[in-house]
Motif scaffolding. Structure first.
Motif, PDB file in Angstrom:
ATOM      1  N   VAL A 145      28.805  48.085  36.442  1.00  0.00           N
ATOM      2  CA  VAL A 145      30.156  47.762  36.907  1.00  0.00           C
ATOM      3  C   VAL A 145      30.737  46.608  36.085  1.00  0.00           C
ATOM      4  CG1 VAL A 145      31.547  47.056  38.897  1.00  0.00           C
ATOM      5  CG2 VAL A 145      29.588  48.560  39.233  1.00  0.00           C
ATOM      6  N   GLY A 146      29.892  45.603  35.829  1.00  0.00           N
ATOM      7  CA  GLY A 146      30.336  44.463  35.020  1.00  0.00           C
ATOM      8  C   GLY A 146      30.736  44.886  33.623  1.00  0.00           C
TER       9      GLY A 146
ATOM     10  N   ALA B  86      32.254  42.881  24.701  1.00  0.00           N
ATOM     11  CA  ALA B  86      32.674  42.757  26.106  1.00  0.00           C
ATOM     12  C   ALA B  86      31.744  43.571  27.005  1.00  0.00           C
ATOM     13  CB  ALA B  86      34.121  43.229  26.272  1.00  0.00           C
ATOM     14  N   THR B  87      31.448  44.799  26.599  1.00  0.00           N
ATOM     15  CA  THR B  87      30.580  45.658  27.404  1.00  0.00           C
ATOM     16  C   THR B  87      29.206  45.017  27.576  1.00  0.00           C
ATOM     17  OG1 THR B  87      31.677  47.581  26.423  1.00  0.00           O
ATOM     18  CG2 THR B  87      29.652  47.995  27.614  1.00  0.00           C
TER      19      THR B  87
ATOM     20  N   ALA C 266      34.516  44.232  32.313  1.00  0.00           N
ATOM     21  CA  ALA C 266      34.764  43.387  31.145  1.00  0.00           C
ATOM     22  C   ALA C 266      35.500  44.181  30.060  1.00  0.00           C
ATOM     23  CB  ALA C 266      33.446  42.839  30.593  1.00  0.00           C
ATOM     24  N   THR C 267      35.104  45.429  29.864  1.00  0.00           N
ATOM     25  CA  THR C 267      35.750  46.271  28.855  1.00  0.00           C
ATOM     26  C   THR C 267      37.213  46.517  29.211  1.00  0.00           C
ATOM     27  OG1 THR C 267      33.633  47.334  28.487  1.00  0.00           O
ATOM     28  CG2 THR C 267      35.565  48.457  27.601  1.00  0.00           C
ATOM     29  N   LEU C 268      37.465  46.803  30.497  1.00  0.00           N
ATOM     30  CA  LEU C 268      38.852  47.030  30.923  1.00  0.00           C
ATOM     31  C   LEU C 268      39.687  45.768  30.705  1.00  0.00           C
ATOM     32  CD1 LEU C 268      38.422  49.201  34.164  1.00  0.00           C
ATOM     33  CD2 LEU C 268      39.179  49.948  31.900  1.00  0.00           C
TER      34      LEU C 268
ATOM     35  N   TYR D 204      36.716  39.973  34.402  1.00  0.00           N
ATOM     36  CA  TYR D 204      37.937  40.662  33.987  1.00  0.00           C
ATOM     37  C   TYR D 204      38.915  39.677  33.337  1.00  0.00           C
ATOM     38  CZ  TYR D 204      42.092  43.588  34.092  1.00  0.00           C
ATOM     39  OH  TYR D 204      43.203  44.286  33.717  1.00  0.00           O
ATOM     40  N   VAL D 205      39.147  38.561  34.001  1.00  0.00           N
ATOM     41  CA  VAL D 205      40.138  37.593  33.502  1.00  0.00           C
ATOM     42  C   VAL D 205      39.686  36.980  32.176  1.00  0.00           C
ATOM     43  CG1 VAL D 205      41.258  35.366  33.973  1.00  0.00           C
ATOM     44  CG2 VAL D 205      41.096  37.097  35.782  1.00  0.00           C
TER      45      VAL D 205
END
Lengths: 181, 182
Positions: free
Chosen positions: B76-77, B65-66, B81-83, B9-10
């Motif tokens: 989930v990853g 990213a996805t 990553a997309t978010l 995420y970061v």
């Protein structure tokens, strides 16, 4: 339910806009035609300017902006999630089942026609915006046409200059020369 | 070692927040976070992912990213990553849009945006020319380009219909070429 409709409209944009960046532009124009209370064609020009001048992918920035215009704070988030949902689904399917997707001859064939057509769609959106700028009130705006000609020459001559500079010049010119009409 | 979701995420939050523009503009940040810092992929893998993401629908940066998220932590990853990638856009643009709605009636703002719209038209001309060089290379592609402008501008066809027609046209042209070659 406006949020559901917003999600669905941007889901379609995410599904059909191929090529990134300005590729969502023609779809936003169509959206302004079908949902004029959500956003106007003129606002799309402002959205491009803000999206180019802030961090983040342009397509995502424009989705957030248009969603906010249509339905306030939740609208921005919902439109953005709608736009990315098809990519997430498609990429997961490709990652899982289609390892050589980009080398498939059918995909290559489709892209042979898709690439020029996407350029055509962006041209369509650009011409629509230009029409608003130079012919917005039903009369030709001479000052806007001259400013456009100067900016095109500048942009093409100084390719390394960041878009932000041209947008800034446009803003200053607009304020002092009243270019918008 | 399993990649932590928070790291995914970061990393993509940083990539989204520090990239201006889209597509190739994210490559330097992607290289720093994904290749140099975390070692989640090699440069060859990233370029392969890029190639795939350019021929799928949607925003290239989000697709990338996805894909990387999926390879590291599954579905989930991919979502996390997309978010991360879209968080900066949503926050920054929402703030700007709400400020802009409040000040948009001032004459000075309207004048500024009158000029900005002209600059945007000029930038679109540049994008169209850059994209043309790579995609409009022979008579066939010139005709496809002209057809898509005419169908949207004059016939008023929706861009979705034009995209679908283009895919069909591309497949048919490919078949015809195969027959001729055979």
């Amino acid at each position: 339910m406006i949020y559901l409709e917003l999600f669905w409209e941007f889901f379609k944009i995410g599904l059909f806009s191929i090529g990134g960046g300005l590729a969502t532009l023609p779809f936003l124009y169509k959206l302004a035609e079908t949902h004029p209370h959500w956003l106007t064609a003129a606002q799309i020009g402002d959205m491009v300017a803000i999206s180019e001048s802030t961090p983040g992918p342009i397509g995502i920035n424009m989705a957030t902006f248009a969603g906010y215009q249509a339905a306030g704070y939740p609208g921005g988030l919902i439109a953005t999630l709608g736009e990315v949902a098809p990519s997430v689904i498609i990429i997961i399917i490709i990652a899982r089942f289609l390892s050589n997707f980009d080398k498939n001859p059918k995909v290559e064939n489709a892209f042979y026609a898709l690439r020029p057509v996407v350029v055509g769609l962006i041209t369509f959106a650009g011409l629509k915006l230009l029409q608003i700028v130079v012919y917005g009130e039903g009369v030709l705006n001479g000052r806007a046409m001259i400013a456009f000609a100067i900016l095109v020459v500048g942009v093409l001559k100084f390719k390394k200059v960041h878009p932000l500079v041209w947008i800034g010049l446009g803003a200053v010119g607009g304020i002092f020369l009243n270019l918008g009409g | 070692m399993k990649v932590r979701l928070i790291d995914l995420y970061v990393a993509f939050l940083k990539i989204g927040g520090l990239t201006f523009g889209g597509g190739y503009a994210m490559l330097p940040m992607l290289q720093r976070e994904v290749i140099d810092k975390h070692g989640w992929a090699t440069i060859e893998e990233v370029l392969d992912i890029y190639a795939i993401c350019q021929c799928t629908p949607g925003i290239i940066a989000v697709n990338t990213a996805t894909m990387i998220g999926y390879r590291k932590r599954g579905i989930v990853g991919a979502i996390v990553a997309t978010l991360g990638e879209i968080t900066p856009s949503v926050v920054i643009i929402t703030i700007l849009a709400s400020v802009l709605t409040r000040v948009q009636d001032f004459a000075v703002i309207q004048r500024a945006f009158g000029g900005i719209r002209i600059a945007v038209c000029a930038l679109i001309v540049q994008s169209v020319l850059t994209l043309s060089k790579k995609s409009i290379t022979n008579t066939g592609t010139v005709l496809l380009f002209l057809a898509s402008v005419a169908l949207t501008l004059i016939a008023g066809l929706s861009p979705i219909a034009v995209v679908v027609l283009a895919i069909v046209a591309g497949l048919i042209i490919g078949k015809v070429k195969e027959r001729r070659a055979a």
